[in-house]
Motif scaffolding. Structure first.
Motif, mmCIF file in Angstrom:
data_model
loop_
_atom_site.group_PDB
_atom_site.id
_atom_site.type_symbol
_atom_site.label_atom_id
_atom_site.label_comp_id
_atom_site.label_asym_id
_atom_site.label_seq_id
_atom_site.Cartn_x
_atom_site.Cartn_y
_atom_site.Cartn_z
ATOM 1 N N SER A 40 -16.221 -47.239 -7.988
ATOM 2 C CA SER A 40 -16.743 -48.730 -8.416
ATOM 3 C C SER A 40 -17.863 -49.247 -7.489
ATOM 4 O O SER A 40 -18.966 -50.017 -7.915
ATOM 5 N N ASP A 41 -17.848 -48.865 -6.378
ATOM 6 C CA ASP A 41 -18.982 -49.511 -5.424
ATOM 7 C C ASP A 41 -20.108 -48.291 -5.276
ATOM 8 O O ASP A 41 -19.953 -47.331 -5.866
ATOM 9 N N TYR A 42 -21.294 -48.692 -4.745
ATOM 10 C CA TYR A 42 -22.303 -47.805 -5.028
ATOM 11 C C TYR A 42 -22.623 -47.508 -3.317
ATOM 12 O O TYR A 42 -23.071 -48.106 -2.647
ATOM 13 N N PRO A 43 -21.967 -46.323 -3.070
ATOM 14 C CA PRO A 43 -22.139 -45.877 -1.698
ATOM 15 C C PRO A 43 -23.684 -46.123 -1.136
ATOM 16 O O PRO A 43 -24.010 -45.836 0.101
ATOM 17 N N GLU A 44 -24.556 -45.795 -2.085
ATOM 18 C CA GLU A 44 -26.124 -45.595 -1.653
ATOM 19 C C GLU A 44 -26.119 -46.967 -0.792
ATOM 20 O O GLU A 44 -27.421 -47.135 -0.172
ATOM 21 N N GLN A 45 -25.813 -48.175 -1.289
ATOM 22 C CA GLN A 45 -25.911 -49.373 -0.410
ATOM 23 C C GLN A 45 -25.309 -49.401 1.159
ATOM 24 O O GLN A 45 -25.562 -50.424 1.489
ATOM 25 N N LEU A 46 -24.930 -48.376 1.503
ATOM 26 C CA LEU A 46 -24.113 -48.292 2.913
ATOM 27 C C LEU A 46 -25.231 -48.869 3.831
ATOM 28 O O LEU A 46 -25.073 -49.699 4.783
ATOM 29 N N LYS A 59 -17.638 -37.812 -6.102
ATOM 30 C CA LYS A 59 -18.861 -38.544 -6.453
ATOM 31 C C LYS A 59 -19.233 -39.680 -5.321
ATOM 32 O O LYS A 59 -20.357 -39.992 -4.716
ATOM 33 N N VAL A 60 -18.325 -40.033 -4.960
ATOM 34 C CA VAL A 60 -18.386 -41.301 -3.891
ATOM 35 C C VAL A 60 -18.859 -40.599 -2.329
ATOM 36 O O VAL A 60 -19.782 -41.002 -1.882
ATOM 37 N N VAL A 61 -18.212 -39.374 -2.020
ATOM 38 C CA VAL A 61 -18.684 -38.690 -0.637
ATOM 39 C C VAL A 61 -20.263 -38.313 -0.871
ATOM 40 O O VAL A 61 -21.042 -38.555 0.065
ATOM 41 N N SER A 62 -20.522 -37.779 -2.119
ATOM 42 C CA SER A 62 -21.912 -37.103 -2.450
ATOM 43 C C SER A 62 -22.798 -38.234 -2.359
ATOM 44 O O SER A 62 -23.873 -38.008 -1.822
#
Length: 229
Positions: free
Chosen positions: A92-98, A20-23
């Motif tokens: 737990s973090d939102y990777p979309e916020q990169l 899910k994180v990578v995706s």
């Protein structure tokens, strides 16, 4: 995105979360996603590879060991990246916020950006009391001894590659995040924070989810802050 950004994700038994994180990482913003499989006994490797990540194996346990393995790989590449992003594998973090995380580096010439959970919206129960207090104490001590204002030791962070090389990271376990911030402060790097949303992780934390992990993490964080004075 012209800048070359590589994401390093240390992962220990995160088969249900790492995919899910990578995706969720915005692929048009990054050049490569590197998952470091830290002696997992489940299908972490398969889950990460299925979403297109490069997976490295680090059989020696330790958060810092996993991150150092990722850095070692990046060093071996013919072309250096501009920015390294570190991100946990537990969702737990939102990777979309990169993009929000790296923009101060790309647009404001910052050297390092910490994704601050203290400044962002936290889901109820996503951080334990020892985590919240530990972050509060650690950041106050960094301010007192090193003169830098942080609000969090958040694992979701970005740093210029050349600055990461200057810092010369050493910690192999729980002191990784605080070592980076203490050294950046000591070297007078340009640092900032951006608010990051935070949710309950998938599965049980290997650190805050155990008494041993909580105590050892607290000890290592305090030890590291005083070590570099």
């Amino acid at each position: 995105m012209d800048s070359k950004i590589i994401v390093i994700i240390p992962a220990f038994n995160e088969e249900n979360a790492v995919g899910k994180v990578v995706s969720a990482i915005p692929k048009d913003w990054v050049k490569e996603i590197v998952v470091v499989n830290n002696n997992s006994t489940d299908k972490t490797r398969e889950a990460a590879e299925q979403e297109g990540a490069l997976v490295l194996d680090q059989p020696i346990k330790g958060y810092g060991n996993a991150c150092l393995k990722g850095i070692e790989y990046v060093k071996s590449k013919d072309e250096n990246p501009d920015v390294i992003v570190f991100l946990d594998a537990d969702y737990s973090d939102y990777p979309e916020q990169l993009p929000e995380l790296v923009k101060p580096i790309l647009e404001e010439k910052m050297d390092m950006v910490i994704g601050s959970r203290a400044l962002g919206e936290r889901e109820g129960g996503s951080m334990t009391f020892p985590q919240v207090f530990g972050n509060w104490l650690a950041t106050r001590l960094i301010r007192l001894f090193y003169g830098y204002q942080f609000t969090d030791l958040g694992p979701f962070r970005a740093i210029r590659w050349e600055k990461l090389m200057e810092i010369n990271m050493q910690d192999k376990t729980f002191g990784w995040t605080v070592e980076m911030q203490v050294k950046a402060a000591k070297m007078k790097m340009k640092c900032t924070e951006v608010p990051m949303a935070y949710r309950n992780r998938i599965g049980k934390s290997k650190v805050s989810g155990t008494v041993y992990g909580t105590v050892m993490a607290g000890y290592k964080i305090l030890y590291t802050i005083f070590k570099y004075l």
